[in-house]
Design a protein around this motif. Structure first.
Motif, short mmCIF file in Angstrom:
data_model
loop_
_atom_site.label_atom_id
_atom_site.label_comp_id
_atom_site.label_asym_id
_atom_site.label_seq_id
_atom_site.Cartn_x
_atom_site.Cartn_y
_atom_site.Cartn_z
N ASN A 1 -22.56 -4.64 -6.89
CA ASN A 1 -22.79 -3.79 -8.05
C ASN A 1 -21.47 -3.42 -8.70
O ASN A 1 -20.39 -3.67 -8.19
N LYS A 2 -21.55 -2.79 -9.89
CA LYS A 2 -20.34 -2.51 -10.69
C LYS A 2 -19.38 -1.62 -9.93
O LYS A 2 -18.18 -1.85 -9.91
N LYS A 3 -19.92 -0.56 -9.26
CA LYS A 3 -19.06 0.38 -8.55
C LYS A 3 -18.31 -0.30 -7.43
O LYS A 3 -17.12 -0.08 -7.22
N ALA A 4 -19.02 -1.17 -6.70
CA ALA A 4 -18.38 -1.88 -5.59
C ALA A 4 -17.28 -2.79 -6.11
O ALA A 4 -16.21 -2.91 -5.51
N ALA A 5 -17.55 -3.46 -7.24
CA ALA A 5 -16.56 -4.37 -7.82
C ALA A 5 -15.32 -3.62 -8.26
O ALA A 5 -14.19 -4.07 -8.03
N VAL A 6 -15.52 -2.48 -8.89
CA VAL A 6 -14.39 -1.67 -9.35
C VAL A 6 -13.54 -1.21 -8.18
O VAL A 6 -12.31 -1.32 -8.18
N LEU A 7 -14.18 -0.68 -7.14
CA LEU A 7 -13.44 -0.19 -5.99
C LEU A 7 -12.77 -1.33 -5.24
O LEU A 7 -11.66 -1.21 -4.76
N SER A 8 -13.47 -2.48 -5.17
CA SER A 8 -12.88 -3.64 -4.51
C SER A 8 -11.58 -4.05 -5.20
O SER A 8 -10.56 -4.28 -4.55
N ALA A 9 -11.60 -4.09 -6.53
CA ALA A 9 -10.40 -4.45 -7.28
C ALA A 9 -9.30 -3.41 -7.06
O ALA A 9 -8.12 -3.74 -6.91
N PHE A 10 -9.71 -2.15 -7.03
CA PHE A 10 -8.72 -1.08 -6.84
C PHE A 10 -8.08 -1.17 -5.47
O PHE A 10 -6.87 -1.00 -5.32
N LEU A 11 -8.89 -1.47 -4.47
CA LEU A 11 -8.38 -1.57 -3.11
C LEU A 11 -7.35 -2.70 -2.99
O LEU A 11 -6.33 -2.55 -2.35
N LEU A 12 -7.63 -3.81 -3.65
CA LEU A 12 -6.70 -4.92 -3.62
C LEU A 12 -5.38 -4.52 -4.26
O LEU A 12 -4.31 -4.89 -3.81
N ALA A 13 -5.46 -3.73 -5.32
CA ALA A 13 -4.25 -3.27 -6.00
C ALA A 13 -3.50 -2.24 -5.17
O ALA A 13 -2.28 -2.20 -5.15
N ALA A 14 -4.26 -1.40 -4.48
CA ALA A 14 -3.64 -0.30 -3.72
C ALA A 14 -3.14 -0.75 -2.35
O ALA A 14 -2.33 -0.08 -1.74
N GLY A 15 -3.65 -1.86 -1.86
CA GLY A 15 -3.19 -2.35 -0.56
C GLY A 15 -4.06 -1.93 0.60
O GLY A 15 -3.74 -2.22 1.74
N TYR B 1 10.40 -0.37 6.92
CA TYR B 1 9.56 -1.55 7.14
C TYR B 1 9.61 -2.55 5.99
O TYR B 1 8.89 -3.56 6.00
N LYS B 2 10.42 -2.24 4.96
CA LYS B 2 10.54 -3.11 3.77
C LYS B 2 9.17 -3.34 3.13
O LYS B 2 8.79 -4.49 2.82
N LEU B 3 8.45 -2.26 2.92
CA LEU B 3 7.11 -2.34 2.31
C LEU B 3 7.24 -2.18 0.80
O LEU B 3 7.73 -1.17 0.31
N GLN B 4 6.77 -3.18 0.08
CA GLN B 4 6.86 -3.17 -1.37
C GLN B 4 5.52 -3.54 -1.99
O GLN B 4 4.66 -4.11 -1.35
N GLY B 5 5.39 -3.23 -3.29
CA GLY B 5 4.18 -3.61 -4.01
C GLY B 5 2.92 -3.07 -3.38
O GLY B 5 2.82 -1.88 -3.08
N GLU B 6 1.97 -3.95 -3.14
CA GLU B 6 0.68 -3.54 -2.59
C GLU B 6 0.81 -2.93 -1.20
O GLU B 6 -0.02 -2.12 -0.79
N ALA B 7 1.85 -3.31 -0.47
CA ALA B 7 2.04 -2.81 0.90
C ALA B 7 2.73 -1.45 0.94
O ALA B 7 2.73 -0.79 1.97
N SER B 8 3.29 -1.01 -0.19
CA SER B 8 4.05 0.24 -0.22
C SER B 8 3.17 1.45 0.03
O SER B 8 2.11 1.62 -0.58
N ILE B 9 3.61 2.31 0.94
CA ILE B 9 2.87 3.54 1.23
C ILE B 9 2.94 4.49 0.04
O ILE B 9 1.95 5.14 -0.30
N VAL B 10 4.11 4.58 -0.58
CA VAL B 10 4.26 5.44 -1.76
C VAL B 10 3.30 5.02 -2.86
O VAL B 10 2.62 5.85 -3.47
N GLU B 11 3.20 3.71 -3.08
CA GLU B 11 2.28 3.22 -4.10
C GLU B 11 0.84 3.55 -3.72
O GLU B 11 0.02 3.89 -4.59
#
Length: 399
Positions: free
Chosen positions: A2-16, A185-195
């Protein structure tokens, strides 16, 4: 999907997809009590974030920290000042959040030990600082709940106040700590905790502005579990730092500072990890306790294995809880639980890669993402199939 799942799925990929923690019955009761008190205090007038209790506590913490950091340069620390700030601005709230009294006892004992010259100033400094941070972690969990409860009750100004306090804690306490973990830990981008923290707050704020209570409750996990991951990695990393320091022949007090930091950081997540494997969490706590384990006896690999075992227990609990919530018609609770489960798994990604290899670790994380999507889409058949597969794989981590 569903739309909500798709939106959150995309967000999760971006957030790491960050790490996770569970709900403790005692903590929930404490939070409910605080929520009722907060509602009474704010029903007549909503104060500004700058005048909030949280702001006053952060100011006291910063003043305590500034005074204690004189020890880094070998200067005299006014421990009476530190004690006065703690007792007047923080002690009551620390005791309220942690009914066991362990946090308050640790902070008070560290201050008294330094005042009486029975404890090295820098060791005391680390204990007070890190245990206070652990208190703030528990406080942010309460603020999430306060904001969600207020939003649910259509008390938007109260919800925004609680969320504003949460953002202030992130800015002043959590992000500075997370920056150090990203660097180590050299975490950047999607892996960054700050992000991850910033992405979670952004998603929560949008849900808050949209008055979407369900999405707000789900997105809490992104912020909370990013912070959780920061404290887990902080505690874990000090096991390696201690071993390296022992090997290099560093001064005893310098090594004990590291052990104090590890123990202090661990207090933030100890209760949660106990829910995954009580014995493993207790052993980690004992390992970092100054008067129970000598630094030279700390084995980083053993510590990592204990963390992984406790996390595996937490993950498997959510692999069971989320489908059950879905069966009972609690769709939001199912999404929240499923997200907690997969962010727990993401939290130990580095350990997964060591134990399973990068390719197998990636497949496991991909399956967890698909399982979350199935739960969010209320696809019970797919969720059951993937859940069974995940449970089998995760159970191997506990052995």
């Amino acid at each position: 999907m569903n739309k909500k799942a798709a939106v959150l799925s995309a967000f999760l990929l971006a957030a790491g997809i960050i790490s996770g923690c569970g709900k403790e019955e005692k903590a929930e009761k404490q939070e409910e009590k605080k929520t009722e008190q907060s509602a009474e205090e704010t029903k007549s007038e909503v104060v500004s974030v700058e005048k909030s209790e949280t702001a006053a506590q952060i100011t006291a913490y910063e003043e305590m920290k500034a005074e204690m950091e004189k020890a880094k340069e070998g200067k005299e620390v006014d421990w009476e000042k530190v004690s006065g700030l703690y007792s007047s601005k923080l002690q009551e709230q620390v005791t309220e959040v942690d009914e066991s009294g362990e946090m308050d006892q640790a902070i008070t004992a560290a201050i008294d030990g330094a005042k009486n010259k029975e404890l090295d100033n820098n060791v005391a400094r680390q204990l007070v600082d890190k245990v206070t941070q652990s208190y703030f972690y528990q406080k942010q969990k309460r603020l999430h709940k306060d904001a969600a409860t207020a939003l649910e009750g259509k008390k938007e100004e109260e919800a925004k106040l609680a969320f504003g306090e949460l953002k202030l804690l992130a800015e002043k306490v959590f992000i500075p700590t997370a920056v150090k973990r990203d660097e180590y830990y050299k975490l950047q981008g999607e892996a960054s905790i700050v992000e991850g923290i910033n992405n979670g707050l952004e998603a929560q704020e949008k849900a808050l502005n949209d008055k979407n209570v369900d999405d707000f409750k789900v997105y809490v996990q992104l912020t909370d579990k990013s912070i959780y991951r920061s404290y887990y990695l902080a505690s874990s990393s000090y096991a390696a730092k201690i071993a390296e320091a022992v090997k290099a022949g560093e001064a005893k007090d310098e090594i004990l500072q590291k052990q104090a930091e590890a123990w202090g950081f661990f207090q933030a997540i100890k209760g949660s990890l106990s829910g995954g494997d009580e014995a493993a969490a207790a052993e980690i706590n004992k390992t970092f306790t100054l008067n129970e384990t000598k630094p030279e006896a700390i084995d980083p690999e053993k510590v990592n294995d204990l963390f992984t075992k406790a996390f595996a227990g937490k993950i498997n609990s959510y692999l069971g809880k989320a489908p059950k919530a879905l069966e009972e018609g609690e769709a939001t609770e199912a999404r929240v639980g499923a997200l907690e489960g997969i962010v727990f798994l993401k939290a130990i990604e580095m350990e997964l890669q060591k134990k399973l290899g990068e390719e197998q670790a990636k497949l496991l994380l991909d399956d967890s993402q698909k399982w979350f999507e199935a739960i969010s889409s209320e696809n019970k058949e797919e969720a059951a199939k993937l859940g069974e597969k995940l449970t089998a794989e995760v159970s191997k981590l506990s052995k």
